[in-house]
Design an enzyme around this catalytic site. Structure first.
Site, PDB file in Angstrom:
ATOM      1  N   ASP A 197       0.868  -1.163   0.000  1.00  0.00           N
ATOM      2  CA  ASP A 197       0.000   0.000   0.000  1.00  0.00           C
ATOM      3  C   ASP A 197       0.917   1.228   0.000  1.00  0.00           C
ATOM      4  OD1 ASP A 197      -2.091   1.795   0.103  1.00  0.00           O
ATOM      5  OD2 ASP A 197      -3.131   0.811   1.767  1.00  0.00           O
TER       6      ASP A 197
HETATM    7  C1  NOJ Z   1      -3.991   4.018   0.115  1.00  0.00           C
HETATM    8  C2  NOJ Z   1      -5.151   3.083   0.187  1.00  0.00           C
HETATM    9  O1  NOJ Z   1      -5.145   2.410   1.416  1.00  0.00           O
HETATM   10  C3  NOJ Z   1      -5.176   2.080  -0.947  1.00  0.00           C
HETATM   11  O2  NOJ Z   1      -6.344   1.351  -0.888  1.00  0.00           O
HETATM   12  C4  NOJ Z   1      -5.020   2.766  -2.258  1.00  0.00           C
HETATM   13  O3  NOJ Z   1      -5.063   1.837  -3.319  1.00  0.00           O
HETATM   14  C5  NOJ Z   1      -3.721   3.552  -2.280  1.00  0.00           C
HETATM   15  N1  NOJ Z   1      -3.741   4.537  -1.197  1.00  0.00           N
HETATM   16  C6  NOJ Z   1      -3.479   4.278  -3.592  1.00  0.00           C
HETATM   17  O4  NOJ Z   1      -4.348   5.334  -3.721  1.00  0.00           O
END
Ligand code: NOJ
Length: 846
Positions: free
Chosen positions: A222
């Site tokens: 993530d």
């Molecule tokens: C953080 C989020 O937790 C995740 O779900 C997402 O895909 C990423 N940011 C990218 O935006």
């Protein structure tokens, strides 16, 4: 590929350095492009002319496999046409342990089997369109508070502490089915599990995901969830996103040049780097993306939109000091056309994901002339309908707050990275205006939660029918609005919604009018403040319907489609009723906040059932406009039941092998006259003298070979786990007066008194667990046979001692497994049980 080329594939270029939310470096020498990774689970974030589908939770509420697949496929097609290689969805964690959890709505409901079926169908849909799907967030990422380092003022993220059995039976289950569906990518989550960051947790990545579940694709972090360089690589992370390291946009990656160094100095074996790259490149081939047009200058492939501007022309490296401009938004319309217009699909999903939970006196369905069966007392007078609540209307437009991060206008999506820009949003009011026949109906509306009732009592008193709209929002934790930081603070309707319902229900038609409550929400809402008021005749839980909100609602309100949504979560009578495990940790209880999942398997309906707590509306519940009878349950054992599956099969294929020679550090230097962009992540090193080979201090135990999981051996685990052990059949009959849809839900009840054979430890089971379901459409009087298969895994528990799935009957004939089938987790109509010696069937009411 050279060393730096390989590293380029594993490392993002840094936040906003290219057009997508995540971008990897290309390898031009072999024609491998920069990959575009883009959110999110319900549409394409930061894009134009694309569909705002109903959220995951609404899709879960359909219980309709075909719609789940078709939503995924349409989403994949849209991604493909926008030049997206990897979609960052579906979301299957959070699972919904805590009903106030800010992101539960991105997933499909608080049960592992419902979540797993929806996730797998979505993945098949997305990937059949040629786009890689990402199962996120691995794992036990259940709340927003303290999910990420620094975001919450603490240097570390929280730790979700979970035991092995709970991990397997609840949280891993949807990921296992996703891997089985051919999943390309998994995103490891921000927080720690048992005090080790998920993206650096070898047990979770190398162990459970790659060995036990046999995951062949790549693990991406993530965004900033990676917390170590060498450690995470050795633990099984394959791609770092967005490439930045511990902080956003400071140009300091934990990989990039450092991964190059680590390979050169021997701290990361070349085999591991080769494995990372193979996983990413193989996924790209597997999805057929080698046939896509190359990005400019060779071709016109690559992303045709920018996440960072809505203008046609914009910077190509927005986060850097490079000022090069180009056409970055080509405004490609990907919403489908004619009968394939995705809005129609979105409407169908939203309608089937709308749950009717109360319908007294058959108030619904309405007719365009008003309420059916009511004779007009005063001939010539129109039927008067009053619409109340801000949630019925457009507010200041659907996209007024970034990433949908506020509560205004009608609620059709939660907020955060899982949200998209609405291309349009059909409000409930618009759709009601189009549906009612104004020759017969006089409709007034008050798009506020504070209508001027004191000064104009007639706005309530004059109505025959009142429709009240209320809502409850939350979302991802990087946004705070109205005092809500991601996770909701409570489960009540927001903006005085409860008061609005009370006022309207009491005053509507001077107390003789009938009130319908429509609720849009990201999850369960406590309805106790008004659900039993005499005026409240109908309650509709419309979840998060997406762009076709109003049309879908009207389809159900007027009965153009049957009410066929079923709850994907329990609606409790209070937040406390969900138990201690259902509560968000709002205040840190340490430098590393600790959230211990002491409730184990007992979340949502499992908790309510165990403690005999009556919910307001139980998991799986929903009304139809017709009625159904369940009959003729029979279960056939298709294989003799043995406690253990057949052993893990031998490997049938070997991973490719590559030359593991570590290259000369000089080969990894910046090319001469290279122009570096500010904060852009490159794989090159500045000087070969920084490379010192020598013993690296691996953690103790690093060289101890780990036994392979007995539960592994195929995609999703040992193939024997997925063999069908029993087939249940039953007859479903439509006994009502119109065509409708019903979901046959099968719950398994494990025997009491099970003990772990070697240790004598008691193995406790939930009262019942959902294991199979099927949604069917039936005409008046029609009967259909429903066939529900139960796999070995469906009939097993995870034995921590054996590290395997065990059917708790068999040797010694211990106990019998019960099977209940019905219309919800508490409306069970048929029951029987099976043991090694066969099948015993009886009706519940016998
Ligand atoms: C953080 C989020 O937790 C995740 O779900 C997402 O895909 C990423 N940011 C990218 O935006």
């Amino acid at each position: 590929m050279s060393l730096v080329e390989k590293v380029n594939i594993t490392t993002g270029t840094g936040w906003s350095q290219n057009l997508c939310v995540g971008n990897t470096g290309p390898v031009n020498s072999v024609g491998f492009p920069s990959l575009c990774l883009q959110d999110g689970p319900l549409g394409i974030r930061f894009a134009d002319h694309s569909t705002a589908f109903p959220a995951g939770i609404t899709t879960g509420a359909t219980w309709n496999r075909d719609l789940m697949y078709r939503r995924g496929h349409a989403h994949g097609l849209e991604g493909r046409l926008k030049g997206i290689n990897v979609l960052l969805g579906p979301c299957m964690g959070p699972l919904g342990r805590m009903p106030a959890g800010g992101r539960n709505w991105e997933g499909f409901g608080s049960d592992p089997v419902l979540q797993a079926v929806a996730a797998a169908e979505t993945i098949k849909g997305i990937q059949d369109a040629g786009v890689m799907a990402t199962a996120k967030h691995w794992i036990v990422n259940e709340q927003e508070h303290f999910r990420q380092s620094f975001e919450w003022g603490l240097p570390n993220a929280m730790s979700s502490n979970v035991d092995d059995r709970t991990l397997h039976e609840l949280y891993v289950w949807p990921f296992a089915e996703s891997v089985r569906a051919g999943l390309a990518s998994v995103m490891c989550s921000y927080q720690m599990v048992n005090n080790s960051y998920t993206c650096g947790n070898s047990k979770l990545l190398n162990g459970i995901l790659k060995d036990e579940l046999g995951f062949q694709g790549f693990v991406q972090s993530d965004w900033l969830a990676q917390r170590s360089g060498v450690g995470s690589a050795l633990a099984g992370l394959d791609m770092t996103m967005p490439g930045d390291g511990l902080r956003w946009m400071d140009g300091k990656s934990l990989w990039g040049p450092h991964l190059t160094e680590a390979a050169l100095n021997g701290s990361i074996p070349m085999e591991r780097l080769n494995d990372m790259v193979t996983r990413i490149v193989a996924a790209w081939y597997q999805l057929g993306q080698d046939t896509w047009a190359a990005p400019p200058p060779e071709g016109d492939g690559g992303p045709n939109f920018s996440s960072f501007t809505n203008d046609e022309t914009g910077p190509i490296h927005p986060g850097s000091d490079d000022k090069t401009m180009a056409v970055v938004n080509k405004f490609v319309d990907v919403q489908g056309q004619g009968k394939d217009f995705h809005g129609r699909l979105a409407q169908q999903i939203a309608a089937e994901g709308t749950v009717l939970v109360k319908n007294e006196d058959d108030l619904l369905p309405l007719t365009p002339q008003g309420r059916s069966g009511v004779a007009r007392s005063d001939k010539g007078k129109k039927f008067r309908v009053g619409v109340f609540g801000e949630d019925a209307g457009p507010g200041r437009g659907p996209n007024v707050c970034p990433d949908r991060g506020c509560n205004q206008g009608t609620l059709a999506s939660g907020w955060g990275s899982g949200a998209v820009d609405f291309p349009y949003l059909v409000t409930p009011l618009q759709a009601l205006e189009a549906k009612f026949d104004f020759n017969s109906v006089y409709m007034t509306h008050f798009l506020t939660n504070n209508p001027p009732i004191e000064t104009s009592p007639s706005i309530l008193a004059d109505q025959d029918l009142c429709i009240v709209f209320i809502n409850s929002i939350g979302g991802e934790g990087f946004i705070a609005s109205d005092g809500i930081r991601g996770d909701r603070n409570d489960l009540y309707a927001q903006n005085d919604g409860d008061k609005l319902v009370q006022t309207v229900a009491k005053g509507c038609g001077r107390g003789s009018g009938e009130t319908i409550v429509v609720l849009h929400a990201i999850g369960p809402v406590v309805l106790e403040r008004w659900a039993d008021l005499p005026g409240v005749k109908a309650i509709i839980l419309a979840n998060l319907p997406g762009e076709e909100s109003g049309n879908a609602l009207v389809d159900v309100l007027f009965g153009d489609v049957d009410a066929s949504g079923r709850l994907p979560y329990t609606v409790g009578k209070s937040l406390a009723d969900y138990g201690p495990g259902g509560q968000i940790l709002y205040y840190p209880n340490g430098v590393v906040p600790q959230q211990t999942f002491s409730e184990g398997l007992y979340i949502d309906y499992r908790h309510f059932d165990k403690h005999n707590i009556p919910p307001r509306y139980e998991f799986g519940f929903g009304l139809s406009y017709t009625s159904f009878a369940f009959s003729n349950l029979s279960v056939t054992l298709t294989k003799p039941i043995t406690p253990l599956p057949s052993p893990r099969p031998a490997d049938t294929s070997q991973p490719p092998s590559y030359d593991p020679t570590v290259p000369d550090p000089a080969s990894a230097l910046f090319p001469p006259h290279f122009r570096k962009l500010k904060n852009y992540i490159y794989p090159y090193i500045a000087s070969p003298t920084a490379i010192k080979r020598g013993p690296y201090r691996y953690p103790a135990g690093y060289t101890v070979p780990q036994p392979r999981s007995p539960a592994g051996g195929g995609l999703g685990g040992n193939p024997a786990l997925y063999e069908t052990l029993a087939v249940a059949t039953l007859t479903l009959t439509n006994t009502g007066a119109r065509t409708g849809k019903q979901v046959a839900q099968l719950y398994v009840e494990f025997p009491a008194g099970v003990k772990e054979p070697e240790t004598g430890e008691a193995i406790d089971f939930p009262v019942r667990v959902l294991r199979a379901f099927e949604k069917l459409e039936l005409g008046v009087g029609e009967s259909k046979e429903v066939r529900l298969e139960l796999s070995r895994k469906d009939l097993s528990y995870w034995s921590v001692r054996k590290q395997n799935w065990v059917v708790p009957v068999g040797e010694g004939g211990r106990g019998r497994i019960g099977v209940s089938v019905g219309a919800s987790s508490r409306d069970l109509r048929l029951w029987g049980e099976m043991g090694v010696d066969g099948w015993i069937h009886r009706l519940l009411d016998e």
